[in-house]
Design an enzyme around this catalytic site. Structure first.
Site, PDB file in Angstrom:
ATOM      1  N   LYS A  27     -46.483 -27.254 -42.366  1.00 27.49           N
ATOM      2  CA  LYS A  27     -47.071 -26.658 -41.164  1.00 27.49           C
ATOM      3  C   LYS A  27     -48.509 -27.175 -40.988  1.00 27.49           C
ATOM      4  O   LYS A  27     -48.775 -28.332 -41.270  1.00 27.49           O
ATOM      5  CB  LYS A  27     -46.986 -25.131 -41.249  1.00 27.49           C
ATOM      6  CG  LYS A  27     -45.559 -24.667 -41.557  1.00 27.49           C
ATOM      7  CD  LYS A  27     -45.355 -23.199 -41.428  1.00 27.49           C
ATOM      8  CE  LYS A  27     -43.884 -22.881 -41.735  1.00 27.49           C
ATOM      9  NZ  LYS A  27     -43.504 -21.542 -41.401  1.00 27.49           N
TER      10      LYS A  27
ATOM     11  N   HIS B 175     -38.631 -26.618 -34.303  1.00 22.82           N
ATOM     12  CA  HIS B 175     -39.051 -25.468 -35.113  1.00 22.82           C
ATOM     13  C   HIS B 175     -39.515 -24.338 -34.195  1.00 22.82           C
ATOM     14  O   HIS B 175     -40.172 -24.583 -33.179  1.00 22.82           O
ATOM     15  CB  HIS B 175     -40.187 -25.881 -36.071  1.00 22.82           C
ATOM     16  CG  HIS B 175     -40.412 -24.841 -37.121  1.00 22.82           C
ATOM     17  ND1 HIS B 175     -41.082 -23.681 -36.854  1.00 22.82           N
ATOM     18  CD2 HIS B 175     -40.026 -24.778 -38.412  1.00 22.82           C
ATOM     19  CE1 HIS B 175     -41.104 -22.939 -37.963  1.00 22.82           C
ATOM     20  NE2 HIS B 175     -40.473 -23.591 -38.916  1.00 22.82           N
TER      21      HIS B 175
ATOM     22  N   SER C  61     -38.423 -17.628 -45.408  1.00 26.30           N
ATOM     23  CA  SER C  61     -38.782 -16.733 -46.518  1.00 26.30           C
ATOM     24  C   SER C  61     -38.044 -17.021 -47.825  1.00 26.30           C
ATOM     25  O   SER C  61     -37.828 -16.108 -48.625  1.00 26.30           O
ATOM     26  CB  SER C  61     -38.567 -15.266 -46.130  1.00 26.30           C
ATOM     27  OG  SER C  61     -39.438 -14.904 -45.088  1.00 26.30           O
TER      28      SER C  61
ATOM     29  N   ASN D  81     -41.941 -27.911 -45.495  1.00 27.37           N
ATOM     30  CA  ASN D  81     -42.633 -27.950 -44.204  1.00 27.37           C
ATOM     31  C   ASN D  81     -44.042 -27.403 -44.407  1.00 27.37           C
ATOM     32  O   ASN D  81     -44.223 -26.201 -44.586  1.00 27.37           O
ATOM     33  CB  ASN D  81     -41.838 -27.086 -43.204  1.00 27.37           C
ATOM     34  CG  ASN D  81     -42.542 -26.951 -41.872  1.00 27.37           C
ATOM     35  OD1 ASN D  81     -43.507 -27.664 -41.583  1.00 27.37           O
ATOM     36  ND2 ASN D  81     -42.062 -26.021 -41.051  1.00 27.37           N
TER      37      ASN D  81
ATOM     38  N   GLU E 117     -32.508 -21.459 -39.485  1.00 27.22           N
ATOM     39  CA  GLU E 117     -33.693 -20.649 -39.782  1.00 27.22           C
ATOM     40  C   GLU E 117     -33.758 -19.474 -38.809  1.00 27.22           C
ATOM     41  O   GLU E 117     -34.357 -19.603 -37.734  1.00 27.22           O
ATOM     42  CB  GLU E 117     -34.957 -21.486 -39.606  1.00 27.22           C
ATOM     43  CG  GLU E 117     -35.066 -22.664 -40.525  1.00 27.22           C
ATOM     44  CD  GLU E 117     -36.523 -23.012 -40.792  1.00 27.22           C
ATOM     45  OE1 GLU E 117     -36.921 -22.996 -41.955  1.00 27.22           O
ATOM     46  OE2 GLU E 117     -37.258 -23.263 -39.834  1.00 27.22           O
TER      47      GLU E 117
ATOM     48  N   GLU F  63     -41.835 -22.374 -34.360  1.00 26.41           N
ATOM     49  CA  GLU F  63     -43.283 -22.261 -34.136  1.00 26.41           C
ATOM     50  C   GLU F  63     -43.788 -23.230 -33.064  1.00 26.41           C
ATOM     51  O   GLU F  63     -44.929 -23.134 -32.621  1.00 26.41           O
ATOM     52  CB  GLU F  63     -44.032 -22.462 -35.466  1.00 26.41           C
ATOM     53  CG  GLU F  63     -43.859 -21.254 -36.372  1.00 26.41           C
ATOM     54  CD  GLU F  63     -44.104 -21.517 -37.846  1.00 26.41           C
ATOM     55  OE1 GLU F  63     -44.574 -22.607 -38.197  1.00 26.41           O
ATOM     56  OE2 GLU F  63     -43.798 -20.616 -38.649  1.00 26.41           O
TER      57      GLU F  63
ATOM     58  N   GLY G 177     -41.259 -16.334 -42.521  1.00 26.52           N
ATOM     59  CA  GLY G 177     -42.536 -15.730 -42.903  1.00 26.52           C
ATOM     60  C   GLY G 177     -42.516 -14.208 -42.958  1.00 26.52           C
ATOM     61  O   GLY G 177     -43.567 -13.575 -43.029  1.00 26.52           O
TER      62      GLY G 177
END
Ligand code: PGA
Length: 227
Positions: free
Chosen positions: A10, A87, A191, A8, A150, A89, A156
């Site tokens: 991003k 996702h 991560s 991914n 996730e 985000e 992250g």
């Protein structure tokens, strides 16, 4: 076992990066990889055996007045085979439960396999997972999907879930999907790096979703060699 890796990207990379990625990426024959660049770079990458192109998002609508949105039909038209949905985000109000379920439905109707991301926001707060899984597939039956577990607290942050927790989630997904004749692969993401992936790789997952690691082509190739 045949492993699946989703990279991914991003909002990272540029034309040069994605052209070099296409040239330099190497994988073993037992691995499949889905590369998900930003929309504008989708055409820098080509589907070929074992390598597939995925999008990072899709509209929950079919067409019409949605400035800046891209529909599942358009993605399919330019050869996209997979699409990340939900996702963390893509935060509220863009990813309510209803929106995620409709995005999954639109992908399936257009022959795109959705990569459904979900996970608890805080560590040890796993009671929400069953509801998230059921919700995402509420409008689809008898199809193929990919789930990416996730945990939001792991994305992250350098922290990863324990294999016990990952295995429980894999079993839960498979059990829920079986009731709807849905074939699924389950990935772990958040991560993942060259050190922790060895332990994670001994869990029941079918592969990994990578964020930061995928930006370094050498590290990505190392992981692809060892997975
Ligand atoms: P990370 O991202 O590997 O950088 O934590 C994973 C993701 O957001 O899918």
């Amino acid at each position: 076992m045949h492993k699946l890796i989703v990279a991914n990207y991003k909002m990272n990379g540029n034309k040069f990066f994605f052209h070099s990625l296409q040239k330099k990426i190497k994988k073993s024959k037992d691995t499949e990889i889905i590369l998900c660049p930003p929309f504008v770079y989708l055409n820098c990458l080509k589907n070929k055996k074992g390598f597939y192109v995925g999008a990072q998002n899709v509209s929950c609508e079919v067409n019409g007045k949605r400035t800046g949105d891209v529909s599942a039909d358009m993605l399919s038209d330019v050869g996209v085979k997979y699409c990340i949905v939900g996702h963390s985000e893509r935060s509220q109000p863009y990813s309510t439960d209803e929106i995620i379920a409709r995005k999954v439905e639109n992908c399936v109707k257009n022959g795109i396999v959705p990569i459904i991301c979900f996970g608890e926001t805080s560590e040890h707060d796993n009671d929400c997972l069953g509801k998230m899984i059921n919700n995402a597939i509420k409008y689809v039956n008898s199809c193929n999907v990919i789930f990416a577990y996730e945990p939001v607290w792991a994305i992250g942050t350098g922290k990863v879930a324990k294999n016990d927790q990952i295995n429980k989630t894999v079993d839960l997904i498979k059990q829920i999907c079986e009731q709807k004749a849905i074939q699924t692969k389950v990935l772990y993401g958040g991560s993942v790096n060259l050190v922790n992936f060895k332990v994670l790789n001994s869990s029941k997952v079918d592969g990994f979703m990578l964020g930061k690691l995928s930006l370094d082509i050498n590290k990505l190739n190392l992981l692809l060699k060892e997975v």
